[in-house]
Design a protein around this motif. Structure first.
Motif, PDB file in Angstrom:
ATOM      1  N   VAL A 172       0.802  -1.203   0.026  1.00 28.58           N
ATOM      2  CA  VAL A 172      -0.131   0.104  -0.024  1.00 28.58           C
ATOM      3  C   VAL A 172       0.843   1.194  -0.053  1.00 28.58           C
ATOM      4  CG1 VAL A 172      -1.487   1.223   1.405  1.00 28.58           C
ATOM      5  CG2 VAL A 172      -1.907  -1.167   1.177  1.00 28.58           C
ATOM      6  N   TRP A 173       1.982   1.171   0.753  1.00 31.13           N
ATOM      7  CA  TRP A 173       2.686   2.429   0.690  1.00 31.13           C
ATOM      8  C   TRP A 173       3.904   2.606  -0.227  1.00 31.13           C
ATOM      9  CZ3 TRP A 173       7.831   2.324   1.655  1.00 31.13           C
ATOM     10  CH2 TRP A 173       8.368   1.230   2.571  1.00 31.13           C
ATOM     11  N   GLY A 174       3.970   1.562  -1.254  1.00 33.44           N
ATOM     12  CA  GLY A 174       4.952   1.711  -2.306  1.00 33.44           C
ATOM     13  C   GLY A 174       6.359   1.175  -1.767  1.00 33.44           C
ATOM     14  N   TRP A 175       6.307   0.337  -1.111  1.00 34.17           N
ATOM     15  CA  TRP A 175       7.685  -0.542  -0.828  1.00 34.17           C
ATOM     16  C   TRP A 175       8.243  -1.196  -2.021  1.00 34.17           C
ATOM     17  CZ3 TRP A 175       8.519  -5.938  -0.702  1.00 34.17           C
ATOM     18  CH2 TRP A 175       9.553  -6.465  -0.095  1.00 34.17           C
ATOM     19  N   GLN A 176       9.370  -1.178  -2.216  1.00 32.16           N
ATOM     20  CA  GLN A 176      10.029  -1.702  -3.446  1.00 32.16           C
ATOM     21  C   GLN A 176      10.596  -3.205  -3.069  1.00 32.16           C
ATOM     22  OE1 GLN A 176      10.277  -0.153  -6.628  1.00 32.16           O
ATOM     23  NE2 GLN A 176       8.609   0.951  -5.344  1.00 32.16           N
TER      24      GLN A 176
ATOM     25  N   LEU B  94       9.224   7.204   4.509  1.00 31.43           N
ATOM     26  CA  LEU B  94       9.353   5.613   4.336  1.00 31.43           C
ATOM     27  C   LEU B  94       9.967   5.160   2.895  1.00 31.43           C
ATOM     28  CD1 LEU B  94       6.149   3.907   5.814  1.00 31.43           C
ATOM     29  CD2 LEU B  94       8.283   3.859   6.836  1.00 31.43           C
ATOM     30  N   ARG B  95       9.281   6.012   1.931  1.00 32.94           N
ATOM     31  CA  ARG B  95      10.242   5.599   0.738  1.00 32.94           C
ATOM     32  C   ARG B  95      11.602   6.226   0.522  1.00 32.94           C
ATOM     33  NH1 ARG B  95       4.854   7.345  -2.854  1.00 32.94           N
ATOM     34  NH2 ARG B  95       3.468   5.991  -2.177  1.00 32.94           N
ATOM     35  N   ASN B  96      11.736   7.441   1.137  1.00 36.29           N
ATOM     36  CA  ASN B  96      12.908   7.914   1.123  1.00 36.29           C
ATOM     37  C   ASN B  96      14.070   7.066   1.996  1.00 36.29           C
ATOM     38  OD1 ASN B  96      12.415  10.082  -0.420  1.00 36.29           O
ATOM     39  ND2 ASN B  96      11.954  11.402   1.290  1.00 36.29           N
ATOM     40  N   LEU B  97      13.605   6.528   3.233  1.00 31.11           N
ATOM     41  CA  LEU B  97      14.174   5.774   4.120  1.00 31.11           C
ATOM     42  C   LEU B  97      14.709   4.552   3.247  1.00 31.11           C
ATOM     43  CD1 LEU B  97      15.438   5.401   7.029  1.00 31.11           C
ATOM     44  CD2 LEU B  97      13.310   4.535   7.529  1.00 31.11           C
ATOM     45  N   GLN B  98      13.805   3.906   2.560  1.00 35.09           N
ATOM     46  CA  GLN B  98      13.898   2.636   1.846  1.00 35.09           C
ATOM     47  C   GLN B  98      15.195   2.866   1.082  1.00 35.09           C
ATOM     48  OE1 GLN B  98      11.124   0.842  -0.798  1.00 35.09           O
ATOM     49  NE2 GLN B  98      11.751  -1.246   0.221  1.00 35.09           N
ATOM     50  N   ALA B  99      14.921   4.010   0.129  1.00 33.20           N
ATOM     51  CA  ALA B  99      16.070   4.165  -0.801  1.00 33.20           C
ATOM     52  C   ALA B  99      17.394   4.571  -0.192  1.00 33.20           C
ATOM     53  CB  ALA B  99      15.659   5.396  -1.906  1.00 33.20           C
TER      54      ALA B  99
ATOM     55  N   ILE C 167      19.488  -4.486   2.904  1.00 35.19           N
ATOM     56  CA  ILE C 167      18.642  -4.851   2.072  1.00 35.19           C
ATOM     57  C   ILE C 167      17.282  -4.046   2.178  1.00 35.19           C
ATOM     58  CG2 ILE C 167      19.834  -7.301   2.232  1.00 35.19           C
ATOM     59  CD1 ILE C 167      16.974  -7.882   3.814  1.00 35.19           C
ATOM     60  N   ASP C 168      16.961  -3.366   3.029  1.00 33.89           N
ATOM     61  CA  ASP C 168      15.722  -2.743   3.252  1.00 33.89           C
ATOM     62  C   ASP C 168      15.753  -1.689   4.418  1.00 33.89           C
ATOM     63  OD1 ASP C 168      13.208  -2.085   2.511  1.00 33.89           O
ATOM     64  OD2 ASP C 168      12.347  -4.127   3.148  1.00 33.89           O
ATOM     65  N   ILE C 169      14.935  -1.045   4.619  1.00 34.14           N
ATOM     66  CA  ILE C 169      14.572  -0.055   5.976  1.00 34.14           C
ATOM     67  C   ILE C 169      15.119  -1.176   7.059  1.00 34.14           C
ATOM     68  CG2 ILE C 169      12.923   0.542   7.519  1.00 34.14           C
ATOM     69  CD1 ILE C 169      11.289   1.695   5.131  1.00 34.14           C
ATOM     70  N   PRO C 170      15.974  -0.586   8.039  1.00 35.87           N
ATOM     71  CA  PRO C 170      16.448  -1.474   9.046  1.00 35.87           C
ATOM     72  C   PRO C 170      15.582  -2.078   9.833  1.00 35.87           C
ATOM     73  CG  PRO C 170      17.158   1.017   9.527  1.00 35.87           C
ATOM     74  CD  PRO C 170      16.494   0.756   8.072  1.00 35.87           C
TER      75      PRO C 170
ATOM     76  N   ARG D 122      10.600  -3.849   6.735  1.00 37.21           N
ATOM     77  CA  ARG D 122      11.318  -4.872   6.412  1.00 37.21           C
ATOM     78  C   ARG D 122      10.563  -6.164   6.466  1.00 37.21           C
ATOM     79  NH1 ARG D 122      17.646  -6.218   7.325  1.00 37.21           N
ATOM     80  NH2 ARG D 122      17.602  -3.890   6.905  1.00 37.21           N
ATOM     81  N   PRO D 123      10.691  -7.222   5.681  1.00 40.27           N
ATOM     82  CA  PRO D 123       9.739  -8.541   5.889  1.00 40.27           C
ATOM     83  C   PRO D 123      10.463  -9.104   7.209  1.00 40.27           C
ATOM     84  CG  PRO D 123      10.528  -8.252   3.714  1.00 40.27           C
ATOM     85  CD  PRO D 123      11.148  -6.980   4.238  1.00 40.27           C
ATOM     86  N   ILE D 124       9.669  -9.554   8.242  1.00 36.19           N
ATOM     87  CA  ILE D 124      10.034 -10.024   9.578  1.00 36.19           C
ATOM     88  C   ILE D 124      10.927 -11.197   9.402  1.00 36.19           C
ATOM     89  CG2 ILE D 124       8.205 -11.698   9.614  1.00 36.19           C
ATOM     90  CD1 ILE D 124       9.166  -9.442  12.409  1.00 36.19           C
ATOM     91  N   ASN D 125      11.097 -12.074   8.233  1.00 34.14           N
ATOM     92  CA  ASN D 125      11.872 -13.128   8.123  1.00 34.14           C
ATOM     93  C   ASN D 125      13.214 -12.997   8.140  1.00 34.14           C
ATOM     94  OD1 ASN D 125      10.380 -12.577   5.705  1.00 34.14           O
ATOM     95  ND2 ASN D 125      11.572 -14.203   4.724  1.00 34.14           N
TER      96      ASN D 125
END
Ligand SMILES: [Zn+2]
Length: 205
Positions: free
Chosen positions: A41-45, A78-83, A92-95, A110-113
């Motif tokens: 929904v929020w545009g996670w890549q 969130l989008r900026n933090l991911q980039a 690999i992603d947002i920490p 970040r995926p929980i796994n």
């Protein structure tokens, strides 16, 4: 003779299946009252890379560490933090696995796994990382934000069977001010653990 033909075919199938296994995203089934904003929904890549997967035994609370004005758009953040996490930090992603905004809305990050990341000296393997946007050395945590921390922590404790003693703040593991005094005080005085317990009822420990 047929075996000679089968061997390359088998190797091709094996390389395909190992590639498919390489990036996996565990999707959690949240109770609707958490109101979680899903990654899609929020545009996670999508992930480009992964870490060795882990199993959750801890819930660890953080703050973003930057003052967050009320009119700043949390989705843009969130989008900026991911980039930034991917390009500058080579993570690999947002920490963090979850982020909570100034209104107490919870976002999946970040995926929980996969384990999170940190700029400090502790190993976040096994930790579900929950981060509240803002800087709670300077800012005041709202009741809505505290409610969101409690509701999300309770869900994670129940889902992963985390022991209540393993609900802590970043500064319990590393030299840091994180999660900031106005959030950390609710860990120190037992408010968060007590409210998690109330929410879940009697937990087998
Ligand atoms: Zn932290």
């Amino acid at each position: 003779m047929r075996r000679l033909f089968l061997l390359p075919a088998l190797m091709f199938i094996m390389s395909c299946s190992s590639h498919i296994e390489r990036i996996e995203v565990t999707e959690l089934d949240y109770p609707p009252d958490l109101g979680i904003v899903h990654r899609a929904v929020w545009g996670w890549q999508p992930l480009q890379d992964v870490l060795p997967p882990h199993i959750i035994h801890y819930v660890t609370i953080h703050h973003g560490g930057e003052d967050f004005p009320a009119d700043k758009d949390p989705v843009e953040y969130l989008r900026n933090l991911q980039a930034w996490s991917r390009t500058e930090k080579k993570w690999i992603d947002i920490p963090y696995h979850f982020m909570i905004d100034m209104n107490g809305t919870i976002y999946e990050t970040r995926p929980i796994n996969y384990p999170g990341d940190t700029n400090t000296e502790y190993d976040p393997t096994g930790h579900a990382l929950v981060c509240v946007m803002g800087n709670y050395e300077n800012q005041i945590l709202s009741e809505k934000q505290l409610d969101a921390v409690v509701a999300l922590t309770a869900y994670l404790v129940e889902h992963f069977g985390v022991s209540l003693e393993n609900i802590k703040g970043h500064k319990d593991y590393a030299e840091t001010l994180c999660p900031g005094k106005d959030l950390y005080r609710y860990l120190v005085d037992g408010t968060i653990v007590r409210r998690v317990k109330d929410r879940l009822g009697e937990l087998p420990q």
